[in-house]
Design a protein around this motif. Structure first.
Motif, mmCIF file in Angstrom:
data_model
loop_
_atom_site.group_PDB
_atom_site.id
_atom_site.type_symbol
_atom_site.label_atom_id
_atom_site.label_comp_id
_atom_site.label_asym_id
_atom_site.label_seq_id
_atom_site.Cartn_x
_atom_site.Cartn_y
_atom_site.Cartn_z
ATOM 1 N N ASN A 91 0.814 -1.220 0.000
ATOM 2 C CA ASN A 91 0.000 0.000 0.000
ATOM 3 C C ASN A 91 0.846 1.268 0.000
ATOM 4 N N ALA A 92 2.028 1.213 -0.613
ATOM 5 C CA ALA A 92 2.916 2.380 -0.652
ATOM 6 C C ALA A 92 3.403 2.654 -2.066
ATOM 7 N N VAL A 93 2.539 2.377 -3.052
ATOM 8 C CA VAL A 93 2.844 2.700 -4.446
ATOM 9 C C VAL A 93 1.897 3.806 -4.883
ATOM 10 N N PHE A 94 2.475 4.907 -5.379
ATOM 11 C CA PHE A 94 1.678 6.066 -5.766
ATOM 12 C C PHE A 94 2.148 6.577 -7.123
ATOM 13 N N THR A 95 1.205 7.049 -7.921
ATOM 14 C CA THR A 95 1.518 7.624 -9.214
ATOM 15 C C THR A 95 1.176 9.101 -9.183
ATOM 16 N N HIS A 96 2.153 9.950 -9.451
ATOM 17 C CA HIS A 96 1.969 11.397 -9.441
ATOM 18 C C HIS A 96 2.050 11.873 -10.889
ATOM 19 N N PHE A 97 0.938 12.342 -11.423
ATOM 20 C CA PHE A 97 0.888 12.719 -12.830
ATOM 21 C C PHE A 97 1.342 14.164 -13.027
ATOM 22 N N VAL A 98 1.922 14.413 -14.181
ATOM 23 C CA VAL A 98 2.383 15.744 -14.567
ATOM 24 C C VAL A 98 1.596 16.159 -15.806
ATOM 25 N N MET A 99 1.150 17.412 -15.830
ATOM 26 C CA MET A 99 0.331 17.884 -16.935
ATOM 27 C C MET A 99 1.163 18.637 -17.973
ATOM 28 N N ARG A 100 0.907 18.334 -19.233
ATOM 29 C CA ARG A 100 1.443 19.109 -20.355
ATOM 30 C C ARG A 100 0.313 19.200 -21.374
ATOM 31 N N ARG A 101 -0.602 20.082 -21.093
ATOM 32 C CA ARG A 101 -1.883 20.174 -21.792
ATOM 33 C C ARG A 101 -2.727 18.934 -21.486
ATOM 34 N N THR A 102 -2.150 17.769 -21.675
ATOM 35 C CA THR A 102 -2.782 16.531 -21.227
ATOM 36 C C THR A 102 -1.802 15.861 -20.274
ATOM 37 N N TYR A 103 -2.235 14.785 -19.626
ATOM 38 C CA TYR A 103 -1.344 14.073 -18.711
ATOM 39 C C TYR A 103 -0.138 13.513 -19.460
ATOM 40 N N THR A 104 1.015 13.526 -18.808
ATOM 41 C CA THR A 104 2.212 12.974 -19.423
ATOM 42 C C THR A 104 3.134 12.392 -18.370
ATOM 43 N N ARG A 105 3.719 11.265 -18.662
ATOM 44 C CA ARG A 105 4.869 10.734 -17.961
ATOM 45 C C ARG A 105 4.812 10.910 -16.443
ATOM 46 N N ASP A 106 4.257 9.941 -15.792
ATOM 47 C CA ASP A 106 4.077 9.980 -14.350
ATOM 48 C C ASP A 106 5.401 9.912 -13.593
ATOM 49 N N ILE A 107 5.331 10.295 -12.311
ATOM 50 C CA ILE A 107 6.388 10.024 -11.344
ATOM 51 C C ILE A 107 5.870 8.891 -10.465
ATOM 52 N N ALA A 160 7.178 19.367 -13.503
ATOM 53 C CA ALA A 160 7.554 18.052 -13.001
ATOM 54 C C ALA A 160 8.453 18.181 -11.776
ATOM 55 N N GLY A 161 9.418 19.114 -11.825
ATOM 56 C CA GLY A 161 10.301 19.328 -10.677
ATOM 57 C C GLY A 161 9.542 19.780 -9.453
ATOM 58 N N GLU A 162 8.594 20.671 -9.642
ATOM 59 C CA GLU A 162 7.772 21.144 -8.533
ATOM 60 C C GLU A 162 6.930 20.004 -7.957
ATOM 61 N N THR A 163 6.439 19.133 -8.848
ATOM 62 C CA THR A 163 5.667 17.973 -8.403
ATOM 63 C C THR A 163 6.523 17.041 -7.559
ATOM 64 N N LEU A 164 7.748 16.773 -8.015
ATOM 65 C CA LEU A 164 8.662 15.916 -7.251
ATOM 66 C C LEU A 164 8.964 16.532 -5.895
ATOM 67 N N ALA A 165 9.262 17.829 -5.849
ATOM 68 C CA ALA A 165 9.573 18.495 -4.580
ATOM 69 C C ALA A 165 8.400 18.406 -3.610
ATOM 70 N N HIS A 166 7.194 18.563 -4.138
ATOM 71 C CA HIS A 166 6.003 18.488 -3.284
ATOM 72 C C HIS A 166 5.885 17.118 -2.623
ATOM 73 N N TRP A 167 6.052 16.049 -3.416
ATOM 74 C CA TRP A 167 5.883 14.706 -2.854
ATOM 75 C C TRP A 167 7.078 14.288 -2.009
ATOM 76 N N HIS A 168 8.244 14.839 -2.283
ATOM 77 C CA HIS A 168 9.390 14.647 -1.386
ATOM 78 C C HIS A 168 9.054 15.205 -0.005
#
Length: 317
Positions: A118-134, A171-179
């Motif tokens: 229960n510790a797998v999470f997908t963080h999506f990044v937007m580029r007009r549409t969703y792209t390349r998750d973290i 994407a960098g901001e998304t990574l920093a947030h989840w860090h």
């Protein structure tokens, strides 16, 4: 001697299932041209080449945990895992919403690690549409040390490096947030690494200003209000090393970022030595792509990927 853990990341360059595999109608149309001629035999050859290179990592012992990107499905990953070493490696995968259907994932050595449930999470990044998750996942060593990993594949430079840069900043901001969220939920003494193809270099704004990655150890260990990463690939940039080649020049798109506890060893795991570029056997300098039959020049049956892998050692403290 303290227990040693070898971690790596590799962009596997379009590891798609066969051209006739089950896909949504929209995805099948988008991939039809570039997967022309991508047969079971071609896929098997690419998997065999990748598996041989992965087995050769860490002096022939293979990686303990391997992050990957540009894989289409869990089924293809299971084929790769089996080709590496039977049932030794298990797969952590989540389908992304990328328009080309390529995902990030992990392979891990089940003899040495367990996946935290229960510790797998997908963080999506937007580029007009969703792209390349973290993709975020947690693992435990045999001695109970926990490691949180983020597998990244940030938006590409298509359309121009600077024109596309805002998407990688997001994407960098998304990574920093989840860090930060990991530490808010688990406390400061938890080992965190971010690995991946960032499609920017260690000195670019997406990594420095948005992901909060630095090449200065003290800025990571002393930081309080901002949780930072130490970019373990930055020293290699000054040595003209790179994981990818563009216009004949090596650039460092694939990187390993270590959080504070991974730098200090406060949570029982510490980075041991510099990160390294991992070249497949027989490849001396630039990556040797496998490509696809439909690409100009066709597939190279002895190729691997258009990226080199990168790796690092952690030791238990």
């Amino acid at each position: 001697m303290a227990e040693r853990h070898f971690l790596a990341f590799w962009n596997l360059e379009n590891l798609f299932d066969t051209a006739d595999a089950a896909r949504s109608e929209g995805l099948a149309k988008r991939l039809a041209r570039e997967l022309k001629g991508w047969s079971g035999a071609v896929l098997d050859r690419k998997i065999a080449n990748l598996a041989g290179a992965i087995r050769a990592m860490d002096g022939g012992k293979g990686p303990g945990i391997l992050g990957v990107c540009e894989v289409e499905s869990k089924a293809v990953l299971h084929c790769l895992a089996a080709a590496i070493d039977g049932d030794r490696y298990a797969v952590v995968h989540a389908d992304s919403l990328d328009q080309r259907g390529i995902d990030s994932a992990f392979l891990f050595d089940t003899r040495r690690y367990t996946q935290v449930p229960n510790a797998v999470f997908t963080h999506f990044v937007m580029r007009r549409t969703y792209t390349r998750d973290i993709l975020q996942a947690s693992f435990r060593t045999a001695s109970g040390r926990e490691l949180v990993l983020f597998a990244n594949h940030w938006p590409s430079r298509s359309g121009g490096r600077f024109e596309s840069e805002p998407y990688r900043m997001t994407a960098g901001e998304t990574l920093a947030h989840w860090h930060n969220r990991v530490h808010e939920e688990r406390g400061e003494n938890i080992t965190v690494l971010a690995i991946g193809d960032f499609n920017d270099e260690p000195f670019d704004r997406s990594l420095v200003d948005y992901a909060q990655a630095t090449n200065t150890r003290g800025r990571v260990t002393r930081a309080r209000s901002v949780r930072r990463f130490l970019n373990l690939m930055a020293p290699l940039v000054g040595a003209a090393e790179g994981s990818y080649v563009f216009d004949g020049q090596p650039i460092m798109l694939d990187q390993i970022l270590a959080g504070r506890s991974a730098v200090s060893g406060a949570a029982g795991l510490a980075v041991d030595g510099p990160a390294t570029i991992l070249r497949p056997p027989g490849v001396k300098a630039a990556p040797r792509p496998f490509k696809r039959p439909a690409v100009k020049g066709g597939a190279d049956p002895d190729g691997f990927s258009d990226h080199h892998a990168v790796g690092v050692v952690l030791r238990e403290t």
